[in-house]
Design an enzyme around this catalytic site. Structure first.
Site, PDB file in Angstrom:
ATOM      1  N   GLU A  68       0.800  -1.222   0.000  1.00 28.80           N
ATOM      2  CA  GLU A  68       0.000   0.000   0.000  1.00 28.80           C
ATOM      3  C   GLU A  68       0.833   1.271   0.000  1.00 28.80           C
ATOM      4  OE1 GLU A  68      -3.725   0.151   0.222  1.00 28.80           O
ATOM      5  OE2 GLU A  68      -3.303  -1.811  -0.655  1.00 28.80           O
TER       6      GLU A  68
ATOM      7  N   CYS B 159      -2.226  12.092   3.087  1.00 29.11           N
ATOM      8  CA  CYS B 159      -2.533  11.190   1.970  1.00 29.11           C
ATOM      9  C   CYS B 159      -2.153  11.798   0.634  1.00 29.11           C
ATOM     10  CB  CYS B 159      -4.027  10.863   1.954  1.00 29.11           C
ATOM     11  SG  CYS B 159      -4.547   9.670   3.205  1.00 29.11           S
TER      12      CYS B 159
ATOM     13  N   HIS C   4      -4.970   2.413   6.791  1.00 30.09           N
ATOM     14  CA  HIS C   4      -3.533   2.591   6.617  1.00 30.09           C
ATOM     15  C   HIS C   4      -2.935   3.133   7.909  1.00 30.09           C
ATOM     16  CE1 HIS C   4      -4.313   3.113   2.052  1.00 30.09           C
ATOM     17  NE2 HIS C   4      -3.908   1.894   2.294  1.00 30.09           N
TER      18      HIS C   4
END
Length: 440
Positions: free
Chosen positions: A172, A364, A246
């Site tokens: 990820e 992000c 995450h």
């Protein structure tokens, strides 16, 4: 070295499709109208703010959406317009998946190790395969092409292919990676994971764990990191089940400072002790307990999905989403951090609601890449922030982006044509060359 925040430009097809189980904001806003022009301009304003603080800033281009290459791979034929029309008629869910705006969150684009840490003295970059979610897995090839175009000089850079695409090696990107260092000590790379393909470990019960232990181990090997520089903590299953899909939803670190929620990692006190042993007394951390900052508030307000930035005067500042200011528990925690015995001396709240509504905060939206002056000079693409580039990109956004995008608009073949026209112009603006499928 100087750290550069490579922010992803939010694309012309920014939309709320609600495609990610475990991403509560994405699920909550799924199906609502979005505002692509506003979203992109919000992102550019964040870049301006960070640059004006004296921090390195750069940009990464959006991905073309819908992904016509993917739709053709899935059997839809004809012209571009015919492919979209047939997908909308026969498999609308596939059109939504291939139209996802999720590539805007470039923290997931790749994992990076600076040349100071790698055995061969080069910057290593590995695009994330993102295999856990189909709508994200289709990003990897374009990300690889973009990174190879920007970091093209093999003397300074090694751009790896994504890890082999399978659930065993689900990767990820930097959303699960934190690099910490103190003067006189080797940097430590914290490569977190949520599940293991081979080992029997307790995982989340409500939402999927995305990153595997095996992929984190592979990244450490690929990037030629010394074993003593690598820590592999497990994400807390309860944190994942609360919506922290995450690591960067519940933890953020910068240089000698780590800020985390108690549900970020399994056995977080042991992790902090190990970091103190490796980094020395200069290492500082702040932990929010669930009593101080309930995990539901942390997931809603994203105080840990903030950017923690090193400023020219030696202090640090937090760039937090405005939702953290509006949530009393999150604001109180950040205020405690600023008042604490650590390098953080200021917190700034920025409006990135268009991104937040889709499940991504300030952290992000950026990929952190540290470069020496020579490495910076080896990059010929015009991706480093300047006021002139800002004005050019803002004018480009206003020219090509729609004000409002409704869910049904992704069925419009004209939207895809508008996007290709915009991105073709953007690659010339950024001097990237032909990095998109439709340009080949």
């Amino acid at each position: 070295m100087r750290e550069y925040n490579f922010d992803g430009l939010i694309g012309p097809t920014h939309n709320y499709a609600g495609l990610s189980p475990g991403n509560l904001a994405s699920q909550h806003h799924g199906g609502q109208p979005s505002h692509p022009r506003e979203a992109a301009l919000q992102g550019l304003e964040k870049m301006r703010f960070v640059s004006e603080l004296g921090v390195g800033q750069a940009v990464l281009p959006p991905q073309p959406r819908p992904s016509l290459r993917t739709l053709r791979t899935l059997g839809f034929t004809g012209s571009d317009e015919e492919v979209i029309t047939r997908a909308a008629r026969d498999a609308e869910h596939l059109l939504r998946l291939t139209s996802s705006a999720s590539a805007m969150w470039t923290a997931n684009a790749a994992t990076v190790a600076p040349s100071a840490d790698t055995a061969d003295g080069r910057v290593h970059l590995t695009p994330a395969n993102l295999t856990q979610m189909f709508h994200r897995a289709i990003e990897a090839d374009t990300t690889h092409a973009v990174l190879r175009a920007i970091f093209a000089d093999p003397k300074h850079f090694q751009v790896h292919a994504p890890l082999p695409g399978a659930s065993h090696f689900a990767d990820e990107g930097a959303a699960n990676h934190t690099r910490l260092f103190t003067p006189g000590h080797k940097a430590v790379h914290v490569l977190a994971w949520g599940r293991s393909a081979w080992q029997d470990v307790k995982g989340p019960q409500r939402f999927p764990a995305r990153q595997t232990l095996e992929s984190s181990q592979a990244l450490a090997r690929l990037h030629q990191l010394a074993p003593e520089q690598v820590l592999l903590p497990q994400q807390h299953p309860d944190g994942i089940d609360a919506g922290a899909f995450h690591t960067d939803v519940l933890a953020v670190g910068n240089e000698r400072f780590l800020m985390l929620h108690a549900l970020a990692f399994v056995e977080h006190p042991k992790l902090l002790q190990t970091l103190r042993e490796k980094l020395g007394d200069a290492f500082r951390f702040e932990v929010a307990t669930d009593a101080e900052l309930p995990v539901k508030d942390a997931v809603r307000a994203y105080p840990f999905n903030s950017q923690v930035l090193s400023l020219p005067d030696g202090t640090m500042a937090i760039i937090a989403p405005i939702e953290s200011r509006e949530t009393p528990t999150a604001r109180a925690f950040l205020e405690r951090v600023v008042a604490g015995d650590n390098p953080v001396k200021a917190v700034h709240y920025l409006d990135v609601r268009q991104s937040m509504n889709n499940g991504g905060g300030p952290a992000c939206l950026r990929q952190r890449i540290s470069l020496t002056d020579a490495e910076r000079a080896a990059i010929t693409a015009d991706v480093f922030y300047s006021p002139a580039l800002h004005e050019g990109l803002a004018a480009w956004v206003r020219k090509h982006y729609r004000d409002v995008l409704k869910p049904e608009d992704v069925r419009d073949p004209q939207l895809a044509r508008e996007t290709m026209t915009a991105l073709d112009e953007l690659t010339r603006l950024l001097k990237l060359g032909s990095v998109y499928d439709f340009q080949q």
